[in-house]
Design an enzyme around this catalytic site. Sequence first.
Site, PDB file in Angstrom:
ATOM      1  N   GLU A 100      17.146  69.863  53.300  1.00  0.00           N
ATOM      2  CA  GLU A 100      15.787  69.807  53.185  1.00  0.00           C
ATOM      3  C   GLU A 100      15.121  70.504  54.430  1.00  0.00           C
ATOM      4  OE1 GLU A 100      15.193  65.545  53.943  1.00  0.00           O
ATOM      5  OE2 GLU A 100      16.110  64.771  52.331  1.00  0.00           O
ATOM      6  N   CYS A 113      10.189  71.468  60.091  1.00  0.00           N
ATOM      7  CA  CYS A 113      11.302  70.648  60.533  1.00  0.00           C
ATOM      8  C   CYS A 113      12.388  71.340  59.784  1.00  0.00           C
ATOM      9  CB  CYS A 113      11.074  69.179  60.425  1.00  0.00           C
ATOM     10  SG  CYS A 113      12.674  68.242  60.780  1.00  0.00           S
ATOM     11  N   CYS A 120      25.861  65.517  57.541  1.00  0.00           N
ATOM     12  CA  CYS A 120      25.852  65.055  58.962  1.00  0.00           C
ATOM     13  C   CYS A 120      27.062  64.212  59.145  1.00  0.00           C
ATOM     14  CB  CYS A 120      24.607  64.303  59.669  1.00  0.00           C
ATOM     15  SG  CYS A 120      24.686  64.275  61.379  1.00  0.00           S
ATOM     16  N   CYS A 124      25.159  58.089  61.850  1.00  0.00           N
ATOM     17  CA  CYS A 124      24.205  56.897  62.448  1.00  0.00           C
ATOM     18  C   CYS A 124      23.717  55.992  61.279  1.00  0.00           C
ATOM     19  CB  CYS A 124      23.062  57.687  63.169  1.00  0.00           C
ATOM     20  SG  CYS A 124      23.577  58.759  64.444  1.00  0.00           S
ATOM     21  N   CYS A 127      20.036  56.123  59.457  1.00  0.00           N
ATOM     22  CA  CYS A 127      19.759  57.407  58.792  1.00  0.00           C
ATOM     23  C   CYS A 127      20.386  57.857  57.798  1.00  0.00           C
ATOM     24  CB  CYS A 127      20.410  58.933  59.977  1.00  0.00           C
ATOM     25  SG  CYS A 127      20.013  60.338  59.572  1.00  0.00           S
ATOM     26  N   GLY A 175      21.739  67.277  59.666  1.00  0.00           N
ATOM     27  CA  GLY A 175      22.585  67.680  60.444  1.00  0.00           C
ATOM     28  C   GLY A 175      22.469  67.243  62.140  1.00  0.00           C
ATOM     29  N   GLU A 176      23.717  67.643  62.727  1.00  0.00           N
ATOM     30  CA  GLU A 176      23.541  67.628  64.307  1.00  0.00           C
ATOM     31  C   GLU A 176      23.748  69.065  64.884  1.00  0.00           C
ATOM     32  OE1 GLU A 176      23.751  67.673  68.037  1.00  0.00           O
ATOM     33  OE2 GLU A 176      23.490  65.613  67.341  1.00  0.00           O
ATOM     34  N   SER A 209      17.378  69.399  68.731  1.00  0.00           N
ATOM     35  CA  SER A 209      17.816  68.099  69.000  1.00  0.00           C
ATOM     36  C   SER A 209      19.397  67.605  68.759  1.00  0.00           C
ATOM     37  CB  SER A 209      17.072  67.208  67.745  1.00  0.00           C
ATOM     38  OG  SER A 209      17.824  67.408  66.566  1.00  0.00           O
ATOM     39  N   SER A 232      18.357  62.374  70.810  1.00  0.00           N
ATOM     40  CA  SER A 232      18.118  61.276  70.137  1.00  0.00           C
ATOM     41  C   SER A 232      18.852  60.137  70.690  1.00  0.00           C
ATOM     42  CB  SER A 232      18.420  61.556  68.671  1.00  0.00           C
ATOM     43  OG  SER A 232      17.738  62.419  68.073  1.00  0.00           O
ATOM     44  N   LEU A 233      18.209  59.248  71.585  1.00  0.00           N
ATOM     45  CA  LEU A 233      18.744  58.223  72.083  1.00  0.00           C
ATOM     46  C   LEU A 233      18.912  56.852  71.483  1.00  0.00           C
ATOM     47  CD1 LEU A 233      19.974  58.244  75.248  1.00  0.00           C
ATOM     48  CD2 LEU A 233      17.838  56.572  76.032  1.00  0.00           C
ATOM     49  N   HIS A 234      17.491  56.344  71.143  1.00  0.00           N
ATOM     50  CA  HIS A 234      17.549  55.351  70.434  1.00  0.00           C
ATOM     51  C   HIS A 234      17.814  53.676  70.794  1.00  0.00           C
ATOM     52  CE1 HIS A 234      16.555  58.172  67.433  1.00  0.00           C
ATOM     53  NE2 HIS A 234      17.870  58.656  67.114  1.00  0.00           N
ATOM     54  N   ASN A 312      11.151  55.627  59.577  1.00  0.00           N
ATOM     55  CA  ASN A 312      10.979  55.538  57.955  1.00  0.00           C
ATOM     56  C   ASN A 312      12.057  55.107  57.320  1.00  0.00           C
ATOM     57  OD1 ASN A 312       8.838  56.457  56.490  1.00  0.00           O
ATOM     58  ND2 ASN A 312       9.027  58.983  57.037  1.00  0.00           N
ATOM     59  N   CYS A 355      14.418  61.829  57.115  1.00  0.00           N
ATOM     60  CA  CYS A 355      15.464  62.936  56.910  1.00  0.00           C
ATOM     61  C   CYS A 355      16.478  62.628  56.050  1.00  0.00           C
ATOM     62  CB  CYS A 355      15.962  63.273  58.231  1.00  0.00           C
ATOM     63  SG  CYS A 355      17.310  64.386  58.279  1.00  0.00           S
TER      64      CYS A 355
END
Length: 377
Positions: A100, A113, A120, A124, A127, A175-176, A209, A232-234, A312, A355
């Site tokens: 995407e 984006c 990925c 996580c 996600c 993806g990472e 990221s 991306s800590l979260h 989201n 995402c």
Amino acid sequence: MSAGPGRRPPRHWMDLAPAERVDAVRAMGLPAFRARQISTHWFTRLEDDPTGWTDLPAAARERIAQTLFPPLMESIEELTADRGATVKTAWRLHDGSIVESVLMRYPHRTTICISSEAGCAMGCPFCATGQGGLQRNLSAAEIVAQVLHGARLLARGAVPGGPARVNNVVFMGMGEPLANFASVLAAVEELSRPEPDGLGISARGLTVSTVGVVPRMRRLTEAGLPVTLAVSLHAPDDELRDELVPLNQRFDIDAVLDAAREYARVSRRRVSIEYALIKDVNDQAWRADLLARRLAERGDRGWVHVNLIPLNPTPGSRWTASRRQDEKAFVEHLERHGIPVTVRDTRGREIDGACGQLAAKVNSDPARFPMAGRTGP
């Protein structure tokens, strides 16, 4: 038929450095100056059909198209929101993999984006992309093609507001990015390379990221490209982050923040801490205080900025966005500690905005999205 996910994409003009492009045209029996002509059509004029490039020899155009511009991807679903200012595209790659990209036009800038992998491997749980696993890394050309598509939409006035340019590119799609380090770095170089050899987007308008792949964060520091690093800590505590970001079990929060601080020191670019606010999971005020302390103990607060993201939610997931009052309290607690913070303007909720959501929908409905003639870059 699809060759199946994992097959390497064909070599494309966008995979080549400028000197390699000269070699490629010479190998076809053409003079070196044709490389610059070709790049001018592709990157500056944003033209996508080599057979119509009349300043090239007629006999060579079809061969150039077939050899240097093989089809990489096709747009199979394009959704719009925000009165046309947000455009989300699902791409089928040459091997059937789905990725995407999202183009977002704001009053004074335009951001796209993009994805760096099909799927990925980070896993996580909140996600949508992470739930499907990894199919493969994208090539540099497949990454740049997503930006090029957005640039063409803007240049041709297909997005409300008249012709415009892409100002910002964020590697925050599927993806990472640092797990596909070589292709991402090559794409960054091509996106920021001056026209006609690239798209001429300022490196300061590029954001890469990561969930905290510490060795690659160090390699990015060594590369010396003035891009923005987003982490991306979260979660500010290892116990919770082990659950939200499984990679934390290998590289804990201290290791990630130390690498981020070093990137800020060397690059002189402020690091963005991405923090998805999840209802009753990571949005407590005490966690805001802990996050602030962990960031502040690494020196002057000017090295960092916290970007809070209202989650989201994905269909069927137990994870959902925080209450507005909890979001507000989280912001207030960070500000009390002097930590710069903003809440992201969430776009595209009505068009599978999170995402991986659109890709997951496409993958789950093969009858609606069969393989078709490819019409992408």
